[in-house]
Design a protein around this motif. Structure first.
Motif, PDB file in Angstrom:
ATOM      1  N   CYS A  54       0.819  -1.214   0.000  1.00 22.07           N
ATOM      2  CA  CYS A  54       0.000   0.000   0.000  1.00 22.07           C
ATOM      3  C   CYS A  54       0.856   1.268   0.000  1.00 22.07           C
ATOM      4  CB  CYS A  54      -0.951  -0.021   1.198  1.00 22.07           C
ATOM      5  SG  CYS A  54      -2.094   1.364   1.245  1.00 22.07           S
ATOM      6  N   THR A  55       2.056   1.174   0.559  1.00 23.03           N
ATOM      7  CA  THR A  55       2.945   2.339   0.543  1.00 23.03           C
ATOM      8  C   THR A  55       3.295   2.693  -0.907  1.00 23.03           C
ATOM      9  OG1 THR A  55       3.822   1.627   2.671  1.00 23.03           O
ATOM     10  CG2 THR A  55       5.119   3.252   1.457  1.00 23.03           C
ATOM     11  N   ASP A 158      -6.502   6.860   1.713  1.00 15.61           N
ATOM     12  CA  ASP A 158      -5.673   5.803   2.296  1.00 15.61           C
ATOM     13  C   ASP A 158      -6.637   4.830   2.974  1.00 15.61           C
ATOM     14  OD1 ASP A 158      -4.110   4.109   3.784  1.00 15.61           O
ATOM     15  OD2 ASP A 158      -2.663   5.645   4.383  1.00 15.61           O
ATOM     16  N   SER A 182      -4.229  -2.149   1.499  1.00 14.95           N
ATOM     17  CA  SER A 182      -3.061  -2.948   1.890  1.00 14.95           C
ATOM     18  C   SER A 182      -3.463  -4.384   2.189  1.00 14.95           C
ATOM     19  CB  SER A 182      -2.420  -2.354   3.144  1.00 14.95           C
ATOM     20  OG  SER A 182      -1.408  -3.223   3.640  1.00 14.95           O
ATOM     21  N   LYS A 187      -3.577  -6.609   8.299  1.00 16.51           N
ATOM     22  CA  LYS A 187      -4.899  -6.174   7.828  1.00 16.51           C
ATOM     23  C   LYS A 187      -5.865  -7.373   7.801  1.00 16.51           C
ATOM     24  CE  LYS A 187      -2.354  -2.527   6.728  1.00 16.51           C
ATOM     25  NZ  LYS A 187      -2.054  -1.439   7.626  1.00 16.51           N
TER      26      LYS A 187
HETATM   27  C1  LIG Z   1      -0.745  -0.575   6.765  1.00 15.70           C
HETATM   28  C2  LIG Z   1      -0.929   0.825   6.359  1.00 15.70           C
HETATM   29  C3  LIG Z   1      -0.213   1.393   5.284  1.00 15.70           C
HETATM   30  C4  LIG Z   1       0.912   0.682   4.604  1.00 15.70           C
HETATM   31  O1  LIG Z   1       0.546  -0.490   3.976  1.00 15.70           O
HETATM   32  P1  LIG Z   1       1.714  -1.472   3.461  1.00 15.70           P
HETATM   33  O2  LIG Z   1       0.949  -2.418   2.575  1.00 15.70           O
HETATM   34  O3  LIG Z   1       2.292  -2.131   4.657  1.00 15.70           O
HETATM   35  O4  LIG Z   1       2.690  -0.664   2.717  1.00 15.70           O
HETATM   36  C5  LIG Z   1      -0.515   2.686   4.917  1.00 15.70           C
HETATM   37  N1  LIG Z   1      -1.444   3.415   5.551  1.00 15.70           N
HETATM   38  C6  LIG Z   1      -2.145   2.922   6.590  1.00 15.70           C
HETATM   39  C7  LIG Z   1      -3.189   3.769   7.249  1.00 15.70           C
HETATM   40  C8  LIG Z   1      -1.892   1.616   7.040  1.00 15.70           C
HETATM   41  O5  LIG Z   1      -2.564   1.146   8.106  1.00 15.70           O
END
Ligand SMILES: *Cc1c(COP(=O)(O)O)cnc(C)c1O
Length: 372
Positions: A54-55, A158, A182, A187
């Motif tokens: 997600c990043t 996000d 993500s 999650k």
């Molecule tokens: C987990 C999370 C991310 C990052 O997700 P990744 O897949 O680990 O890069 C970004 N924003 C929020 C709010 C998150 O909880």
């Protein structure tokens, strides 16, 4: 130890990963396409673009909007660091907006005031609003979307924790110009590492497909490179894992809500503040949090719970008060009073698909013992 989180992985998940590995087709092929179409249908958008996490999804989304050096992006104060880091990574400046006390999400009124207070040249630099569905709560997103449209600013959700969340029957992730999810093991469903960008905009979808794959034009029959891209491709076996996880997702979402409601009941008529159920909203409950009364020492309560073999943490981060952002932009608690207060009072309790009612009874007893 009662774990704070356990991913729900069954034999079907494991078999689908192994079968996919055996085919020898390992990166961004048919399984990734199938996973993308399952996700776009579930979220209710035209395009879903799978990426490594997600990043990366957030980073590429800002690039797809054309965000660049010295631009401004509005982010909430209270989130996992990715939300603000991606703004820094493109050389832009995050402007932190304090949260609302009930949902911990970006406060729309403060956002609107901040937009009004910008000078004309600053206003021209604003590229996006990047609100977070904190812990899976989609509250405020429609108000923020209205403010974005009124001011002609793009919005990136996000939605890392918000798969399945809904507000006024609209899915989280279907409201912004772009939305990021993500599949990290913390999650509700996981692919190990993994992410999805959701959008209804064909132009953004094409740019994102090029950005994730070395700049390769997704529409050209002959290989043609249209920009300097990254490699953010998801693997086939991760996608197979995701397809298999999605088969269980409705059950998972229901279980998480049931367990959250059970906690709410256990803490009702105490001086602990629980997530406020709003009838127009479906919370995804990636994390279940409580807010302790003001005079209680939160860190001590956490230590005592750990001694009882209950794994807990402090929720998420007051980002402007972390070392990097503090040093770069300064930090005054008066600028973010709600985050400053709540980030020292929140505890995230165990919540996963295997958590038993008796364990929740035990956890609530131990918490209440600490605040007596
Ligand atoms: C987990 C999370 C991310 C990052 O997700 P990744 O897949 O680990 O890069 C970004 N924003 C929020 C709010 C998150 O909880």
């Amino acid at each position: 130890m009662i774990r704070i989180s356990i991913p729900n992985i069954d034999q079907e998940d494991i078999d689908s990963i192994i079968e996919t590995v055996k085919t020898g087709f390992l990166v961004q092929g048919k399984k990734v396409q199938e996973f993308e179409s399952i996700m776009s249908e579930y979220i209710g958008v035209k395009h879903a673009i799978a990426v490594t996490n997600c990043t990366a999804a957030l980073h590429l989304s800002l690039l797809a909007l054309g965000a660049e050096k010295n631009d401004i992006v509005f982010v909430p104060t209270y989130s996992w660091l990715s939300t603000a880091n991606v703004v820094e990574l493109i050389g832009a400046r995050p402007i932190f907006i304090d949260i609302d006390e009930e949902s911990f999400n970006m406060n729309p009124e403060i956002l609107e005031k901040k937009i009004k207070s910008l000078s004309k040249s600053e206003k021209n630099k604003v590229k996006a609003i990047l609100p977070v569905h904190v812990f899976g709560n989609p509250n405020n997103i429609l108000e923020i979307s209205k403010i974005a449209k009124k001011n002609n600013i793009k919005m990136v959700e996000d939605a890392a924790c918000a798969l399945g969340a809904k507000v006024d029957n609209k899915m989280a992730g279907s409201i912004g110009d772009l939305s990021c999810f993500s599949f990290h093991p913390r999650k509700a469903i996981t692919t190990g590492e993994g992410g999805i960008i959701a959008t209804n905009n064909q132009k953004y979808a094409n740019v994102l497909k090029a950005l994730r794959n070395h700049g390769l034009n997704p529409e050209s029959p002959k290989p043609d490179f249209i920009l300097a891209g990254y490699n953010c491709r998801l693997t086939e076996f991760q996608a197979a894992f995701g397809i298999s996880q999605m088969k269980k997702f409705n059950t998972i979402l229901k279980l998480r809500n049931e367990k959250a409601n059970y906690y709410n009941k256990l803490f009702s008529s105490t001086n602990i503040i629980t997530p406020n159920p709003n009838p127009n909203l479906q919370h995804a409950f990636q994390t279940y949090t409580i807010v302790l009364p003001k005079k209680i020492n939160r860190d001590k309560v956490m230590q005592e719970l750990k001694k009882e073999n209950i794994e807990v943490n402090f929720g998420t981060y007051n980002m402007p008060s972390t070392k990097f952002f503090k040093k770069k932009y300064g930090y005054n608690p008066k600028d973010y009073p709600v985050t400053h207060d709540l980030s020292s009072r929140i505890i995230a309790l165990p919540l996963h698909d295997f958590l038993k009612n008796e364990e929740q009874d035990f956890i609530s007893q131990k918490v209440l013992k600490q605040i007596k």
